[in-house]
Design a protein around this motif. Structure first.
Motif, PDB file in Angstrom:
ATOM      1  N   PRO A   1      23.764   7.941 -30.202  1.00  0.00           N
ATOM      2  CA  PRO A   1      23.019   9.024 -30.859  1.00  0.00           C
ATOM      3  C   PRO A   1      23.946  10.032 -31.528  1.00  0.00           C
ATOM      4  N   ASN A   2      25.254   9.928 -31.251  1.00  0.00           N
ATOM      5  CA  ASN A   2      26.193  10.879 -31.839  1.00  0.00           C
ATOM      6  C   ASN A   2      26.847  10.390 -33.114  1.00  0.00           C
ATOM      7  N   SER A   3      26.433   9.210 -33.605  1.00  0.00           N
ATOM      8  CA  SER A   3      26.988   8.749 -34.875  1.00  0.00           C
ATOM      9  C   SER A   3      26.491   9.674 -35.980  1.00  0.00           C
ATOM     10  N   LYS A   4      27.210   9.690 -37.089  1.00  0.00           N
ATOM     11  CA  LYS A   4      26.843  10.557 -38.216  1.00  0.00           C
ATOM     12  C   LYS A   4      25.404  10.275 -38.667  1.00  0.00           C
ATOM     13  N   PHE A   5      25.041   8.988 -38.723  1.00  0.00           N
ATOM     14  CA  PHE A   5      23.698   8.602 -39.161  1.00  0.00           C
ATOM     15  C   PHE A   5      22.625   9.248 -38.284  1.00  0.00           C
ATOM     16  N   TRP A   6      22.747   9.088 -36.969  1.00  0.00           N
ATOM     17  CA  TRP A   6      21.702   9.609 -36.073  1.00  0.00           C
ATOM     18  C   TRP A   6      21.704  11.132 -36.019  1.00  0.00           C
ATOM     19  N   LYS A   7      22.878  11.751 -36.200  1.00  0.00           N
ATOM     20  CA  LYS A   7      22.920  13.214 -36.260  1.00  0.00           C
ATOM     21  C   LYS A   7      22.139  13.706 -37.477  1.00  0.00           C
ATOM     22  N   GLN A   8      22.301  12.992 -38.618  1.00  0.00           N
ATOM     23  CA  GLN A   8      21.561  13.377 -39.826  1.00  0.00           C
ATOM     24  C   GLN A   8      20.054  13.198 -39.615  1.00  0.00           C
ATOM     25  N   VAL A   9      19.667  12.089 -38.982  1.00  0.00           N
ATOM     26  CA  VAL A   9      18.244  11.854 -38.724  1.00  0.00           C
ATOM     27  C   VAL A   9      17.695  12.975 -37.838  1.00  0.00           C
TER      28      VAL A   9
ATOM     29  N   LYS B   1      21.822   7.362 -45.478  1.00  0.00           N
ATOM     30  CA  LYS B   1      22.232   5.971 -45.703  1.00  0.00           C
ATOM     31  C   LYS B   1      22.725   5.313 -44.416  1.00  0.00           C
ATOM     32  N   TRP B   2      22.147   4.162 -44.141  1.00  0.00           N
ATOM     33  CA  TRP B   2      22.606   3.321 -43.035  1.00  0.00           C
ATOM     34  C   TRP B   2      23.789   2.531 -43.569  1.00  0.00           C
ATOM     35  N   LYS B   3      24.965   2.750 -43.009  1.00  0.00           N
ATOM     36  CA  LYS B   3      26.143   2.043 -43.491  1.00  0.00           C
ATOM     37  C   LYS B   3      26.552   1.007 -42.461  1.00  0.00           C
ATOM     38  N   GLU B   4      27.228  -0.012 -42.916  1.00  0.00           N
ATOM     39  CA  GLU B   4      27.590  -1.127 -42.042  1.00  0.00           C
ATOM     40  C   GLU B   4      28.340  -0.690 -40.783  1.00  0.00           C
ATOM     41  N   GLU B   5      29.167   0.349 -40.911  1.00  0.00           N
ATOM     42  CA  GLU B   5      29.952   0.716 -39.723  1.00  0.00           C
ATOM     43  C   GLU B   5      29.065   1.192 -38.570  1.00  0.00           C
ATOM     44  N   HIS B   6      27.833   1.598 -38.891  1.00  0.00           N
ATOM     45  CA  HIS B   6      26.924   2.012 -37.817  1.00  0.00           C
ATOM     46  C   HIS B   6      26.510   0.828 -36.959  1.00  0.00           C
ATOM     47  N   THR B   7      26.613  -0.376 -37.512  1.00  0.00           N
ATOM     48  CA  THR B   7      26.145  -1.531 -36.753  1.00  0.00           C
ATOM     49  C   THR B   7      27.072  -1.847 -35.586  1.00  0.00           C
ATOM     50  N   VAL B   8      28.285  -1.289 -35.602  1.00  0.00           N
ATOM     51  CA  VAL B   8      29.191  -1.506 -34.481  1.00  0.00           C
ATOM     52  C   VAL B   8      28.649  -0.772 -33.252  1.00  0.00           C
ATOM     53  N   HIS B   9      28.245   0.471 -33.437  1.00  0.00           N
ATOM     54  CA  HIS B   9      27.690   1.273 -32.338  1.00  0.00           C
ATOM     55  C   HIS B   9      26.354   1.884 -32.757  1.00  0.00           C
TER      56      HIS B   9
END
Length: 162
Positions: free
Chosen positions: A143-151, A131-139
């Protein structure tokens, strides 16, 4: 393995205001993170399939040369009346031929998956979505955000050094 791409990206291609962020994500954010920062090679329709090419056979060939399929789930993709050819080919390859792993990125809250085609619901039941969550839009470029680590966890191991 004869593959050229690490992933083929499927996204809604209708040009609406909701699609503008998705297109920005597909053409700017994903290549920046996955290609420039992580060393993957993506195949993106509109960037890697050329004008004048027979779209249907080009899509099929590019998918066959990809190790993963990344599908961006949006209301637009789900509610699209015209069936996306690349989505059908992707799901056929993933489910029937069982030769390509699918990564589902939920770009907006879908809620219940009742409107999804059965093959997508099956994949979601098996592996879930990222899930792409709004808080990802800040940064979004980290590549170390939870989203990109999962990808990256679902992407093939890359032998390239970054």
């Amino acid at each position: 393995d004869g593959k050229i791409y690490d992933a083929y990206v499927i996204y809604p291609k209708n040009h609406t205001s909701e699609a503008s962020f998705v297109e920005y994500f597909v053409y700017q954010i994903m290549p920046d993170i996955l290609e420039n920062k992580c060393g993957y090679k993506l195949c993106i329709y509109g960037r890697d399939i050329y004008p004048g090419e027979d779209a249907a056979s080009a899509i099929e060939k590019r998918m066959q040369k990809s190790r993963r399929l990344i599908i961006l789930l949006t209301h637009q993709l789900i509610n699209s009346k015209e069936d996306a050819y690349d989505q059908h080919i992707a799901l056929y390859n993933a489910l029937i031929q069982n030769d390509t792993k699918v990564i589902l990125l939920e770009m907006e809250t879908i809620g219940t998956y009742g409107n999804l085609q059965e093959s997508l619901r099956f994949i979601i039941k098996q592996q879930g979505t990222i899930k792409w969550k709004e808080e990802h839009t800040v940064h979004p470029q980290s590549p170390n955000s939870k989203f990109w680590k999962q990808v990256r966890y679902h992407m093939p191991l890359t032998c390239r050094s970054s």
